[in-house]
Write a protein that holds these residues in place. Structure first.
Motif, PDB file in Angstrom:
ATOM      1  N   ARG A 121       1.096  -1.083   0.123  1.00  0.00           N
ATOM      2  CA  ARG A 121      -0.094   0.051  -0.138  1.00  0.00           C
ATOM      3  C   ARG A 121       0.930   1.277  -0.097  1.00  0.00           C
ATOM      4  NH1 ARG A 121      -5.426   1.065   2.559  1.00  0.00           N
ATOM      5  NH2 ARG A 121      -5.096  -1.278   3.060  1.00  0.00           N
ATOM      6  N   PHE A 138      -4.695   8.096  -1.933  1.00  0.00           N
ATOM      7  CA  PHE A 138      -4.534   9.677  -1.895  1.00  0.00           C
ATOM      8  C   PHE A 138      -3.956   9.949  -0.382  1.00  0.00           C
ATOM      9  CE2 PHE A 138      -6.318  13.830  -1.249  1.00  0.00           C
ATOM     10  CZ  PHE A 138      -5.276  14.889  -1.876  1.00  0.00           C
ATOM     11  N   TRP A 192      -3.705  13.123   2.271  1.00  0.00           N
ATOM     12  CA  TRP A 192      -4.214  14.624   2.455  1.00  0.00           C
ATOM     13  C   TRP A 192      -3.059  15.399   3.095  1.00  0.00           C
ATOM     14  CZ3 TRP A 192      -8.956  16.701   0.884  1.00  0.00           C
ATOM     15  CH2 TRP A 192      -9.953  15.674   0.786  1.00  0.00           C
ATOM     16  N   GLY A 193      -1.777  14.827   3.404  1.00  0.00           N
ATOM     17  CA  GLY A 193      -0.778  15.487   3.821  1.00  0.00           C
ATOM     18  C   GLY A 193       0.003  14.963   4.954  1.00  0.00           C
ATOM     19  N   ALA A 194       1.078  15.188   5.594  1.00  0.00           N
ATOM     20  CA  ALA A 194       1.814  14.635   6.678  1.00  0.00           C
ATOM     21  C   ALA A 194       2.213  13.091   6.079  1.00  0.00           C
ATOM     22  CB  ALA A 194       0.823  14.668   7.920  1.00  0.00           C
ATOM     23  N   LYS A 222       3.379   8.754   7.673  1.00  0.00           N
ATOM     24  CA  LYS A 222       2.511   7.361   7.543  1.00  0.00           C
ATOM     25  C   LYS A 222       3.450   6.371   6.964  1.00  0.00           C
ATOM     26  CE  LYS A 222      -1.156  10.252   6.148  1.00  0.00           C
ATOM     27  NZ  LYS A 222      -1.829  10.564   4.923  1.00  0.00           N
ATOM     28  N   GLU A 279       3.980   3.290   9.697  1.00  0.00           N
ATOM     29  CA  GLU A 279       3.267   2.372  10.165  1.00  0.00           C
ATOM     30  C   GLU A 279       1.789   2.217   9.425  1.00  0.00           C
ATOM     31  OE1 GLU A 279       2.407   2.974  14.416  1.00  0.00           O
ATOM     32  OE2 GLU A 279       1.501   4.911  14.055  1.00  0.00           O
ATOM     33  N   LEU A 280       1.469   3.183   8.864  1.00  0.00           N
ATOM     34  CA  LEU A 280       0.147   3.422   8.128  1.00  0.00           C
ATOM     35  C   LEU A 280       0.027   2.682   6.831  1.00  0.00           C
ATOM     36  CD1 LEU A 280      -1.437   6.558   9.461  1.00  0.00           C
ATOM     37  CD2 LEU A 280      -1.640   4.296  10.452  1.00  0.00           C
ATOM     38  N   LYS A 306      -5.956  15.770  13.029  1.00  0.00           N
ATOM     39  CA  LYS A 306      -4.789  16.786  13.040  1.00  0.00           C
ATOM     40  C   LYS A 306      -5.268  17.960  12.207  1.00  0.00           C
ATOM     41  CE  LYS A 306      -0.157  16.501  11.383  1.00  0.00           C
ATOM     42  NZ  LYS A 306       0.912  15.304  11.066  1.00  0.00           N
ATOM     43  N   ARG A 332      -2.368   8.692  17.869  1.00  0.00           N
ATOM     44  CA  ARG A 332      -1.841   9.104  16.566  1.00  0.00           C
ATOM     45  C   ARG A 332      -2.695  10.240  16.115  1.00  0.00           C
ATOM     46  NH1 ARG A 332       1.193   6.209  18.189  1.00  0.00           N
ATOM     47  NH2 ARG A 332       2.248   4.466  17.234  1.00  0.00           N
ATOM     48  N   ILE A 339      -3.704  12.262  12.888  1.00  0.00           N
ATOM     49  CA  ILE A 339      -3.932  12.070  11.449  1.00  0.00           C
ATOM     50  C   ILE A 339      -5.231  12.860  11.082  1.00  0.00           C
ATOM     51  CG2 ILE A 339      -4.828  10.344   9.885  1.00  0.00           C
ATOM     52  CD1 ILE A 339      -3.695   8.156  11.634  1.00  0.00           C
ATOM     53  N   ARG A 340      -5.035  13.367   9.703  1.00  0.00           N
ATOM     54  CA  ARG A 340      -6.181  14.223   9.069  1.00  0.00           C
ATOM     55  C   ARG A 340      -7.343  13.645   9.257  1.00  0.00           C
ATOM     56  NH1 ARG A 340      -4.907  18.259   5.431  1.00  0.00           N
ATOM     57  NH2 ARG A 340      -2.691  19.148   5.598  1.00  0.00           N
ATOM     58  N   GLN A 399      -9.710  13.803   7.266  1.00  0.00           N
ATOM     59  CA  GLN A 399     -10.324  13.192   6.144  1.00  0.00           C
ATOM     60  C   GLN A 399      -9.828  11.704   6.050  1.00  0.00           C
ATOM     61  OE1 GLN A 399      -8.538  16.176   6.367  1.00  0.00           O
ATOM     62  NE2 GLN A 399      -9.003  17.362   4.754  1.00  0.00           N
ATOM     63  N   GLU A 400      -8.840  11.237   6.581  1.00  0.00           N
ATOM     64  CA  GLU A 400      -8.050   9.925   6.690  1.00  0.00           C
ATOM     65  C   GLU A 400      -8.721   8.943   7.718  1.00  0.00           C
ATOM     66  OE1 GLU A 400      -4.248  11.137   6.163  1.00  0.00           O
ATOM     67  OE2 GLU A 400      -4.275  11.126   3.888  1.00  0.00           O
ATOM     68  N   ARG A 429     -10.658   5.993   7.367  1.00  0.00           N
ATOM     69  CA  ARG A 429      -9.856   4.812   6.517  1.00  0.00           C
ATOM     70  C   ARG A 429      -9.235   3.950   7.315  1.00  0.00           C
ATOM     71  NH1 ARG A 429      -7.765   8.016   1.717  1.00  0.00           N
ATOM     72  NH2 ARG A 429      -5.833   7.646   2.415  1.00  0.00           N
ATOM     73  N   TYR A 430      -8.325   4.346   8.269  1.00  0.00           N
ATOM     74  CA  TYR A 430      -7.344   3.646   8.991  1.00  0.00           C
ATOM     75  C   TYR A 430      -8.006   2.800  10.139  1.00  0.00           C
ATOM     76  CZ  TYR A 430      -3.848   5.899   6.222  1.00  0.00           C
ATOM     77  OH  TYR A 430      -2.987   6.284   5.172  1.00  0.00           O
ATOM     78  N   HIS A 432      -9.584  -0.303   8.271  1.00  0.00           N
ATOM     79  CA  HIS A 432      -8.729  -1.244   8.097  1.00  0.00           C
ATOM     80  C   HIS A 432      -8.015  -1.773   9.272  1.00  0.00           C
ATOM     81  CE1 HIS A 432      -7.699   0.849   3.750  1.00  0.00           C
ATOM     82  NE2 HIS A 432      -8.757   0.222   3.878  1.00  0.00           N
ATOM     83  N   TYR A 444      -5.642  -0.486  11.423  1.00  0.00           N
ATOM     84  CA  TYR A 444      -4.591   0.130  11.823  1.00  0.00           C
ATOM     85  C   TYR A 444      -4.659   1.148  13.062  1.00  0.00           C
ATOM     86  CZ  TYR A 444      -2.344  -0.653   7.426  1.00  0.00           C
ATOM     87  OH  TYR A 444      -1.679  -1.116   6.142  1.00  0.00           O
ATOM     88  N   TRP A 483     -16.524  12.914   6.991  1.00  0.00           N
ATOM     89  CA  TRP A 483     -15.462  11.999   6.318  1.00  0.00           C
ATOM     90  C   TRP A 483     -15.766  10.802   6.193  1.00  0.00           C
ATOM     91  CZ3 TRP A 483     -13.097  14.366   2.739  1.00  0.00           C
ATOM     92  CH2 TRP A 483     -12.807  15.898   2.839  1.00  0.00           C
ATOM     93  N   GLU A 530     -14.321  19.302  -2.305  1.00  0.00           N
ATOM     94  CA  GLU A 530     -13.397  18.445  -1.653  1.00  0.00           C
ATOM     95  C   GLU A 530     -14.039  17.211  -1.299  1.00  0.00           C
ATOM     96  OE1 GLU A 530     -10.042  19.297   1.954  1.00  0.00           O
ATOM     97  OE2 GLU A 530     -12.029  20.138   2.015  1.00  0.00           O
TER      98      GLU A 530
END
Lengths: 293, 293, 293, 293, 293, 293
Positions: free
Chosen positions: C121, C145, C147-149, C153, C156-157, F13, F50, F52-53, F55-56, F59-60, F63, F65, F75, F125
């Motif tokens: 991934r 995709f 989104w930043g930072a 990742k 571990e992600l 974040k 953690r 994290i944005r 937006q994401e 997803r994690y 999965h 994580y 989101w 977005e």
């Protein structure tokens, strides 16, 4: 010169840092200091830059950790470092005067001269300079190291201070009176004595010094150009000695020449009215990056 | 000129301060304003600088506390100060347009002209200018002094405002409509009338004015140099009137000359393509500090 | 050219914005971006500037909302935009190296080449570039995709990232190892294909390109002037090939000439000592605004 | 109360703004000032907040543009506004002392009392207060309005100033000497005289005043709880009058009670050692939002 | 106690300053430090506050310029000051761990223990502590005073450093390895030995210590209240030892009691779920200012 | 619970970060985010945080994580993540309203409803949410991903936008009109579906949820205490339903009781005047940390 030769060059961290990096850039070396790394980047493989407190540079040049460095005369003396002095530079544009280390006391203090310090307590960042000064005058007094905010202490914690000043205004604002000046200091380029004997290093240091001088020289100079009728030229040159050694080129227009010269910026404001009076036309002033005679 | 003669020169504190000090430096006088002392340092023993609000400068020049000063035409008029105007300057590079004092009302206000102000209340920082304007139009209305944030008041505290604007965008953002313009204002160098009669002071003020003009002139101009074959020169000069009065010097290479001129920066972007087309080579543009014709 | 013709020009908002506006000003177009209005002011009635994210500019140029724009080669490729590329520019002064999009993994990761990505991934801002790269190497992997930072990742992600870097130092600071480079990118001036066929628009775009090139060229160059005795001239020119194509003018002083040339700034620090050795006098270096050959 | 009734409430913009909004929030009204709109949001449909310079609020309350407002006593007097004063508040926590308007002169000035001002020039922001003060003492002098930086003018532009001060330290730093005090000022809640006669408005204003008082009262008070044996209770209460009117509740443990009271924060530091000595255990101090007797 | 008695109290300037002033305010003394005056204001006539570098406080307490002060144990030891230690405080909320002075070397250095320092050079801000440590271990090495940025020097200027650390993360970021810990340090309230013998001063210092302790204690504690049926009370108290020594009051509702207690904040997140399970209702947690047992 | 069990918890974040960390601290978990490390410190060995944005995060969590996380409902929907929703929270104090994703067009656009979007281009977005919305209404239109500054594009680059708003003021400032609302969103605590089936993880997540709820609940509530004569108590309780379920304790003074309750902060300003009128005395309001029913 082998590919691997490198000159280790120490620059002062802190209050002088920005001015020093700006002068180095003008001389032709772009240095960028990153917050991520303590080793600055410089666009010259033959240089390794280190940013170090001005107070400490002479010590590391003496010991050979650095081949050369820029620091103040005051800290060379305070540290008593045995180094080769390559040249003197003046970085601060506004006043172009040396910094002074002075003995100061509260306005209303009875202390009038160094002799009155006998048995007193003095706070300062330059303990050695102060002790040397006292010895020279045969005065016994206690000298203590001050971590900062020295000016404030003079009013109740100690009897006198030895502190740095440029114009004295900070001392006056703290209601302190200057009793004596211990030392005048300007920035110096210094070299380790062994490095100075190494041919490659010495040439590199001399090139640095030449271009730094050229860049500093250019800061106080400007270029001046004007057109003048040939018949007025002699008169112009005779009466305006500031137009030292001008380049005079022929113009295609008959009877006219172009006069171009490099002069001190601070005389421009008097010179331009005089040039106009002498018949010069189309006077322009332009900036310079470097001036090397 | 005796050693002790000093010209007292007032510069505007506040929003115009940085621009003014920058122009003075370009003219040749470096001034540094310290937060510790209200008397700025200037590298000229014959000048004493005072930083004073633009609103007040003309008053102090009139009274003779200052020999001369730079302030806006608006405040000279508002104060009704009797002073000698030495010259007009334009400091703001972007637009180079005068500031305007305008009469403004809310977008939806029924007030369409000065006549509609009869019996209304107007808030402004320039009470005298506003009263004079009303008298000129024979309108009686109440004018009150506003301490600031004048634009906000127009919507409910008063009926109209007289406020300063450059582009009108701040007024539009506050949903205000401009009804009339009272005054256009630009910075002026003014002198006390007695100081202007004193020969030494007048000469000093004129030198200041000459060099300020030269520095401002240079801001919108650049130097341009190029090489061209002698045979193409006439054609070049005939077709490009912007190349006004160039200096043409002979090169050692036969048949080629160097052409150098000073032009408005804003024509460069059209001129350079045309120069290339006319056969010019090695075109360079360089910056100027001062231009004095 | 009719009065109403306007070229719609997109500039990158965000991290490249300040550098871009500075270069445009050097080229001769002053742009001011106001927080009150999203339409920047430019001192040219024939231009309409729009500030848009670098990521999106090529899309709007392709669709014809913009006639031309400046953006990175990376985003032109990521968007797969069909546009005409007018020229390449390099804006960042310090390194003057292209930015790189690299495949990076944690230092201790077993992934050693693109082949090891199979079934892994990958997080990235450039999903299309990454998929294209994987296809080229015949590797199937999941691309998501970010989104930043993104750098964070990788530990571990996800298993790997595709991220932008200039010097690699940010990656190293995050303990990441570069596996491969996908793309080198520099800023480009691009035009809509129809706009490029329109004579007026094309001429305007070419003028912009010519002057931007001239301004960028000038950033790494300086002017150098010196006087030298005629008899030493040949020797000087023969031994110093850096003095490419100098302008040599006669001085009124017999036997002396003035030599003037434009050279790369970075050779100055080696050239000046050599010029002195060859007999040059009164060497001065001055700054340039534009250089157009 | 009808749904549409609204009280127009003016709060001081500028240096007092943050303190005022914080007190209003403690009283129970959350106000947010946006840079986009000049009308602040408040979470009460019956209030309309306006942020206005403290100097101007009393004028607008008098005229009825505002129903009530908070401003300083000094500006009510300077404006000579006829308004109903609802109450006095003290917002500044540190000193809780009124601000003072003082007559000040340079330390070395010969002016020793108001009588010495005859024929002199005085600069001040409070022209009316100053003129009234001079009239009261039968002194004729010139009073001019100062736009700011008043302290600096006292040294050469005028003979004396009337300026605001809290502790006098800013005056001393400017080497000024206080000659006399003209006025002590504290913040006031004022109401328009007609609004005060309207029953609904008056009740709303009184609620505001009650809760503001409660919030300010709570700032200097804390809650104190402790356990004590029943047998020691009388002794405790007799000897510690600061424990005014405590709530005493029975505990399930025989022979012990819980004592709880509200006291001035500044006596806690003396009271707690005394409570321990009197046998109290488990003493805790907790913060308060409001105190209403 | 006479009206004129004053305790001179030194607080640490610099990195500890804000935390110290916040704790003093919680203890009941509001101090405001002005940039205009070096003497802070405190709302207690019996205290005179001085802000002094933590490094210097113990020296001035020892000499009697200050009666007492707050400083770190490290600087008391470094200065070898003979003072009375009144108590230990921990100001930093996050970790509540003492700061450590450690001996550190580059990760790859061969130095593994203090013994390996023989003949090496060590840079540190705490020269005396370091020399004492070396003497204790019978190791001879050179110790030099470092003006700051000590961590950076360990990589090439010296062989080892003695530096302060809280979590070690700054050392790791500089790729340094900790070899040994020289000293653990926490803030201390210290008194001059004569001041401690003076009855009034000692009582004042003890009051300061009591209330500072009370305020610090309260930072990690909260108040907890709940209602519970009488029949469930025994079970609640037996199974939840964290509810140490609660205040139980009778409610007017038959069969129900209110339970109130003070507990460590960090157990709340485990206690509340347990309280609910045990039948508690209406659980509220409230903040505390001080806790004195 | 074994010593090694750890719950992996993702927090948003960016713009929500500070609010989220503040709420977590109120709930009892102190988290500190260091710029040096991407793993935040938390004072609970059983949690791994953690950042994290937003937006994401879903997803994690999906999965695996992350075991759980806080992110917006928007989101979760945009990503179509299959996760267990544990609870809804509202973090923003001022308005306590959900954020809205709206369809917006220029004020003067002919688009009046979603039907008018047919064949148009929309920038957003949230590409998936927008496509789903269009499908629901049977409208075919082009949706393109916007990297930011979306509001500005609606005026010329696209026909409509889908953008987030709280109060609509930013849209109005950009002269946009809201056509429809696609989604209301609030922060959610979500869990991975397997983690939710694990007994230890589920209990840990439920504890987090309980204490976060308790901390948020306390933000809009205050404690209120007062004393009242027994004879007035019934009347007080009957007429003031806001005093829901008070704790009534007996005082030692005969005939008086203490009434204590927890109420919504926003009714205090109406309740206190009523309480006074009903005979309550010594009313105090105090702040709360947590409220758990």
């Amino acid at each position: 010169m082998t590919k691997n030769q490198v000159l280790r060059f120490g620059l002062p961290k802190g209050s002088l840092q920005d001015a020093t990096l700006e002068k180095m850039a003008k001389a032709g070396w772009n240095i960028s200091v990153s917050s991520r790394s303590y080793i600055p980047y410089v666009d010259d493989d033959e240089l390794a830059i280190r940013m170090i407190r001005a107070q400490e540079i002479s010590r590391y040049v003496e010991h050979g950790y650095l081949d050369c460095g820029i620091t103040g005369y005051d800290w060379i003396e305070e540290n008593g470092s045995k180094v080769h002095e390559v040249g003197e530079f003046q970085f601060s544009k506004v006043t172009r005067q040396p910094t002074r280390w002075v003995l100061a006391v509260p306005e209303e203090s009875p202390i009038k001269s160094v002799k009155d310090l006998k048995g007193k307590r003095i706070a300062t960042e330059v303990v050695n300079l102060t002790k040397k000064y006292l010895r020279k005058h045969g005065v016994k007094a206690e000298v203590e190291f001050s971590w900062g905010a020295t000016e404030v202490k003079a009013h109740e914690l100690v009897d006198a201070i030895v502190e740095i000043t440029e114009t004295g205004s900070s001392l006056r604002a703290n209601k302190l009176r200057i009793v004596d000046t211990l030392l005048l200091s300007t920035p110096r380029l210094i070299a380790n004595q062994d490095a100075w004997k190494n041919e490659w290093k010495r040439r590199k240091i001399e090139t640095l010094a030449l271009l730094l001088k050229g860049a500093l020289e250019a800061e106080s100079k400007v270029g001046l150009k004007m057109n003048i009728a040939q018949k007025n030229l002699d008169n112009l040159l005779k009466n305006l000695p500031a137009l030292r050694n001008p380049t005079i080129s022929n113009l295609s227009q008959n009877g006219w020449v172009a006069v171009e010269t490099i002069i001190d910026e601070h005389v421009v404001r008097e010179l331009i009215p005089a040039l106009k009076a002498a018949g010069a036309e189309g006077i322009i002033e332009y900036p310079l990056n470097k001036v090397v005679y």
